[in-house]
Design an enzyme around this catalytic site. Structure first.
Site, short mmCIF file in Angstrom:
data_model
loop_
_atom_site.label_atom_id
_atom_site.label_comp_id
_atom_site.label_asym_id
_atom_site.label_seq_id
_atom_site.Cartn_x
_atom_site.Cartn_y
_atom_site.Cartn_z
N LYS A 1 -4.42 1.72 -13.60
CA LYS A 1 -4.22 0.29 -13.95
C LYS A 1 -5.14 -0.59 -13.12
CE LYS A 1 -0.43 -1.56 -12.19
NZ LYS A 1 -0.73 -2.68 -11.25
N ALA B 1 -9.71 17.98 -5.00
CA ALA B 1 -10.19 18.00 -6.39
C ALA B 1 -9.11 18.54 -7.32
CB ALA B 1 -11.43 18.88 -6.48
N GLY B 2 -9.20 18.12 -8.56
CA GLY B 2 -8.24 18.60 -9.57
C GLY B 2 -8.52 17.92 -10.89
N CYS C 1 -0.69 3.04 -10.61
CA CYS C 1 -1.58 2.13 -9.87
C CYS C 1 -3.07 2.37 -10.09
CB CYS C 1 -1.25 2.20 -8.39
SG CYS C 1 0.41 1.57 -8.08
N ASN D 1 -7.58 0.38 -3.60
CA ASN D 1 -7.24 1.36 -4.66
C ASN D 1 -8.48 1.83 -5.40
OD1 ASN D 1 -4.58 1.44 -4.01
ND2 ASN D 1 -3.83 0.55 -5.92
N LYS E 1 -6.50 -5.45 -1.83
CA LYS E 1 -5.64 -4.50 -2.55
C LYS E 1 -6.45 -3.75 -3.60
CE LYS E 1 -2.11 -2.52 -4.55
NZ LYS E 1 -1.44 -1.36 -3.96
N PHE F 1 0.84 -1.20 0.00
CA PHE F 1 0.00 0.00 0.00
C PHE F 1 0.88 1.25 0.00
CE2 PHE F 1 -3.77 -2.47 0.46
CZ PHE F 1 -3.41 -3.56 1.25
C1 UDX Z 1 -1.56 4.77 -4.69
C2 UDX Z 1 -2.12 4.36 -3.34
O1 UDX Z 1 -2.24 5.51 -2.50
C3 UDX Z 1 -1.18 3.34 -2.67
O2 UDX Z 1 -1.74 2.92 -1.44
C4 UDX Z 1 -1.01 2.14 -3.61
O3 UDX Z 1 -0.14 1.18 -3.05
C5 UDX Z 1 -0.47 2.60 -4.94
O4 UDX Z 1 -1.34 3.59 -5.51
P1 UDX Z 1 0.27 6.40 -5.63
O5 UDX Z 1 -0.35 6.04 -6.95
O6 UDX Z 1 1.74 6.37 -5.48
O7 UDX Z 1 -0.33 5.42 -4.47
O8 UDX Z 1 -0.15 7.90 -5.30
P2 UDX Z 1 -1.30 8.61 -4.48
O9 UDX Z 1 -0.64 9.55 -3.56
O10 UDX Z 1 -2.28 7.66 -3.95
O11 UDX Z 1 -2.02 9.50 -5.64
C6 UDX Z 1 -2.55 8.81 -6.73
C7 UDX Z 1 -3.14 9.84 -7.68
O12 UDX Z 1 -4.31 10.43 -7.11
C8 UDX Z 1 -2.20 11.00 -8.03
O13 UDX Z 1 -2.32 11.29 -9.41
C9 UDX Z 1 -2.75 12.17 -7.22
O14 UDX Z 1 -2.54 13.41 -7.88
C10 UDX Z 1 -4.24 11.84 -7.19
N1 UDX Z 1 -4.93 12.40 -6.03
C11 UDX Z 1 -4.60 11.93 -4.79
C12 UDX Z 1 -5.94 13.33 -6.23
O15 UDX Z 1 -6.23 13.73 -7.35
N2 UDX Z 1 -6.61 13.81 -5.14
C13 UDX Z 1 -6.31 13.40 -3.87
O16 UDX Z 1 -6.94 13.89 -2.94
C14 UDX Z 1 -5.27 12.43 -3.69
#
Ligand code: UDX
Length: 433
Positions: A262, A251-252, A259, A207, A203, A151
C-alpha cells in the site's frame, strides 16, 4: 494523561493498549459496534502476541475502555486524541483518506476546547497541511496537529512500541510537540521533532526503503539462480557490512501485508501527482509483483499435467505470527494455480478467514499434503520449518516437490527425504545443466 484513540485496527488497538499499560487513561473508539463489544469483553479482535494480556490488564485497571461515537464526539475528545483509522489503497494506488477526513472533520466540528490531534494513520506527505487548513482552521477550538507515524511490525507490535528506534513527531507548534514528549516520556528512544510534511515523509521513505531492500535481495537471489551462487551466503556476506545491515535481506517470494504494498503504491502515486517520476520505486513494486509468481511458473513447468495434480499451499497469512492475510502472496498464487486446473488445498495455523475461490481451506498440514504432488511454503511458520519431510514424502504423490517460498527449510533435509527442493536463489534453478 487522558487519551482517546479513534480506530481499533492493528495500529489503534496496539496504541491504546500500550498507552494504558504505561499508565495513561485511554478510551478507544470505533464505529464497529461488534468490535467494540468484543474488545470491551476483553477479547482481542486481532492476533498479536502479548496483546490480549495487556488488554485484560487495561480493562481490569480501569485505564482502558471502549466506545462507539454514538455517545457524541464532543464527549470522546481528550487532551490528546489519536486518529488511527485505516487508509487503504484505492484502485489507482492512492491512499484512500475517506475515513481520516470523516473523523478529523467530526472532531473539528465537535470540539469546544483546545486539544492535540495526533495522526497515527499512515497518510501521504502533505496530508496534514491539507487537513489543518480544510478542517482545523475553521474549528471554534484551537486544535494542535501532530503527525506521529508508527513503525510497528505485525507479530512484533508490542515489542516495537516499547523498543522503537525512534519517535517521530511532526508539528508546526512547539506546544503540541511538548505535550507528545510528555506522553512518550516513559519510552527510551530518540525523538525526531520536525515539521508535519517531513514526519509524513519519514514514514513513507522508511517503508519504501525496506521494500527496496527486499526487492533488491530478491533480484540478487534471482541472479543467483542463473550464476549458481547461494543467496544465503551472498546475503550473509553483504549484510555483515554495517552500512548495509543484515535485516530485510531475506529472499523469497516477496513482501505482502497491509503496509509495504500500500505504502509503496501511495508514495509512487504522490510522486507522480507532484510531477516526479520515482523510477526506482516503480521497479521495486514491479519486482515484488513478479516475485510471488515464481512458484506457479516453476510448478507449471514441472507438471505439464498440473490440471490433474493436487497442490498444497502452506501458509495464508502474509508472514508468521500474525493472522493477517492482506496482500499475502497466497492470494495471487491460488487463483493462478486454479486457472491451470490444479486441485488446491490451503493450510495455515492462524490466518483469518479469507475468500480463496478455487481452493479448499483444511485444518491440518497433513490433510493438505495427502496426495499432493507439490507443496508451496508461502509463510515461514515454525510448523513448516520443523515438519517431518520424510513423512511428508510418504503421504504426497511422486514426484513430490517442495517450493520453499521463504527459503526457510533445511534444503538438505528435504532432499534427503527423496523430495525435489525448489527455492529462490538456493537451488540453481536456471543454471544450465
Ligand atoms: C512493516 C514495517 O516493518 C513496519 O515498520 C511498518 O510500520 C509496517 O510495515 P509489517 O508489514 O507488519 O511491518 O511486516 P514486516 O515484518 O516488515 O514484513 C513485511 C513483508 O516483508 C512480509 O511479507 C515479509 O514476508 C517480507 N519480508 C520481510 C521479506 O520478504 N524479507 C525480509 O527480509 C523481511
Amino acid at each position: 494523561m487522558k487519551v482517546t484513540v479513534i480506530g481499533t485496527g492493528y495500529v489503534g488497538l496496539v496504541t491504546g493498549v500500550c498507552l494504558a499499560h504505561s499508565g495513561h487513561d485511554v478510551t478507544c473508539v470505533d464505529v464497529d459496534r461488534a468490535k467494540i463489544a468484543t474488545l470491551s469483553a476483553g477479547t482481542s479482535t486481532i492476533y498479536e502476541p502479548g496483546l490480549e494480556e495487556l488488554l485484560a490488564e487495561g480493562i481490569a485497571s480501569g485505564r482502558l475502555r471502549f466506545a462507539t461515537p454514538d455517545v457524541g464526539w464532543k464527549d470522546l475528545i481528550s487532551d490528546i486524541t489519536f486518529v488511527a483509522v485505516g487508509t487503504p489503497m484505492a484502485s489507482n494506488g492512492a491512499a484512500d483518506l475517506t475515513a481520516v477526513r470523516t473523523v478529523v472533520s467530526a472532531l473539528a466540528e465537535a470540539a469546544d476546547r483546545p486539544f492535540t490531534l495526533v495522526m497515527k494513520s499512515t497518510v501521504p506527505p502533505g496530508t496534514g497541511g491539507t487537513l489543518a487548513s480544510r478542517f482545523l482552521a475553521s474549528s471554534e477550538a484551537n486544535i494542535g496537529y501532530v503527525s506521529n507515524p508508527e513503525f510497528l511490525r505485525e507479530g512484533h507490535a508490542i515489542d516495537d512500541w516499547y523498543h522503537t528506534d525512534r519517535i517521530v513527531l511532526g508539528a508546526e507548534n512547539t506546544a503540541a510537540l511538548d505535550i507528545m514528549r510528555e506522553l512518550y516520556a516513559s519510552i527510551d528512544a530518540p525523538v525526531v521533532a520536525t515539521d508535519v510534511a517531513s514526519a509524513e515523509t519519514i514514514k513513507y521513505a522508511s517503508n519504501a526503503f525496506l521494500s527496496t531492500k527486499i526487492s533488491f535481495i530478491n533480484e540478487i537471489a534471482n541472479l543467483c539462480d542463473y550464476v549458481g551462487a547461494d543467496i544465503d551466503a551472498v546475503a550473509n556476506g553483504v549484510g555483515l557490512d554495517t552500512r548495509i545491515g543484515s535485516q530485510f535481506l531475506k529472499a523469497g517470494i516477496g513482501y505482502g501485508g497491509s503496509c509495504f504494498p500500500k505504502d509503496t503504491r501511495a508514495l509512487d502515486f504522490i510522486a507522480t501527482m507532484n510531477g516526479y517520476q520515482f523510477t526506482l520505486l516503480k521497479s521495486v513494486i514491479e519486482v515484488n509483483n513478479r516475485q510471488r509468481l515464481q512458484p506457479v511458473v516453476r510448478l507449471a513447468r514441472a507438471f505439464p499435467d498440473l490440471h490433474e495434480r493436487t497442490i498444497a499451499i502452506l501458509g495464508l497469512s502474509f508472514k508468521p505470527n500474525t493472522d493477517d492475510v492482506r496482500e499475502s502472496p497466497a492470494l495471487d498464487i491460488i487463483p493462478l494455480l486454479a486457472e491451470e486446473g490444479a486441485r488446491i488445498l490451503v493450510y495455515d495455523p492462524r490466518a483469518a478467514e479469507a475468500d480463496i475461490p478455487g481452493a479448499l481451506r483444511v485444518d491440518s498440514v497433513w490433510t493438505a499434503l495427502a496426495g499432493a504432488s507439490a507443496a508451496i511454503v508461502v509463510t515461514e511458520w515454525r510448523e513448516f520449518i520443523d515438519l517431518d519431510w520424510v513423512h511428508a514424502k510418504e503421504v504426497m504423490t511422486d514426484p513430490a516437490i517442495v517450493f520453499d517460498g521463504r527459503n526457510c527449510l533445511d534444503a538438505n533435509a528435504v532432499r534427503a527425504s527423496g523430495m525435489s527442493y525448489m527455492a529462490v536463489g538456493r537451488d540453481g534453478a536456471h543454471r544450465e545443466a
